[in-house]
Design a protein around this motif. Structure first.
Motif: not given
Length: 288
Positions: A19-23
């Motif tokens: 996933x490109x978006x960070x948690x």
């Protein structure tokens, strides 16, 4: 690990590999070091950032599940080093990639003795099993060992938590009924959200993992005795084999000598996640 890294002044970012978006993100731009378990996002393969793989799993099960070991070997050429947390597994991982050993720590702020006490689980001693049950990871040998324990400690009682239900739960319901173990098995329950509270309610926490150990040392942080056939570190006095009579004898010996060790101090000395992070940072600095 992430919380302790932040406490020690390091900025962190957490990603699912695909996933490109960070948690969770506490900085912008490229990292100084990238830490993974057994997956790596394809976009990072050639980014020039040092890469460390944390060997959080267990070597035999990593082969046995048919996935993990192959993934580790496939990714090893992209790694700068491995880090593991149990000395007995170091020779395996070091055969694949240069591996550094750091202490296996727990968060001593989260797992701790509760002031004022709690309502204890029934039993003298109250024995708790709360492993992640799957396949060979189950309390069968512990249940049979309790038959021997209650011959010497007739008030001892066993509490089985984190049972996943389904076929595993049904199997143990039937075992307890058929073998007449209900005289000492007083709980067969699912997950518990307040794990520190549960640990504080027990006297002895038992793991059946072998030949290594995983969760369970949180019990020491909560000030409770821990017994696990895979735990053979630091001259701990209550070591045993994964065998009925060895496990039973160790439970009895632990209860009869309960006051000879301060379990919280043992955790502070050997299993503080602050030591884990500090030593892992020394590893990172070799490659940054």
């Amino acid at each position: 690990m992430v919380e302790e890294e932040e406490r020690q002044g390091h900025a962190i970012r957490v990603h699912e590999p695909s996933q490109p978006e960070a948690i969770l993100s506490k900085f912008d731009g490229p990292p100084d070091v990238l830490c993974i378990h057994s997956q790596l996002g394809a976009a990072t393969y050639h980014d020039g950032v040092p890469k460390i793989m944390w060997m959080h799993g267990e070597p035999l099960s990593s082969v046995g599940n048919g996935i993990s070991m192959r993934a580790i070997v496939d990714l090893a050429p992209l790694m700068d080093a491995f880090i593991c947390m149990r000395k007995d597994e170091w020779p395996i991982w070091n055969a694949i990639k240069r591996t550094y050993l750091v202490p296996k720590g727990v968060d001593l702020r989260h797992f701790h003795p509760l002031a004022g006490g709690v309502e204890k689980l029934v039993g003298e001693p109250a024995i708790l099993y709360y492993e992640n049950w799957r396949r060979e990871r189950n309390p069968l040998i512990l249940c049979r060992a309790m038959v021997e324990v209650v011959k010497i400690l007739p008030r001892a009682r066993l509490h089985l938590y984190n049972c996943p239900g389904g076929k595993m739960g049904d199997t143990f319901h039937q075992l307890i009924r058929h073998c007449r173990w209900a005289t000492f098995v007083k709980s067969l329950r699912g997950p518990e959200t307040d794990v520190n509270g549960l640990l504080n309610r027990a006297d002895i926490v038992v793991s059946c993992l072998y030949p290594l150990y995983a969760r369970g040392i949180e019990a020491l942080a909560a000030g409770k005795a821990f017994i696990g056939p895979g735990y053979r570190e630091h001259d701990y006095p209550f070591q045993c084999d994964l065998e009925v009579h060895s496990l039973a004898a160790t439970i009895v010996r632990c209860w009869e000598n309960y006051g000879t060790i301060n379990y919280r101090e043992w955790a502070e000395r050997h299993h503080d996640v602050a030591m884990t992070v500090a030593q892992s940072m020394d590893v990172y600095r070799r490659y940054v």
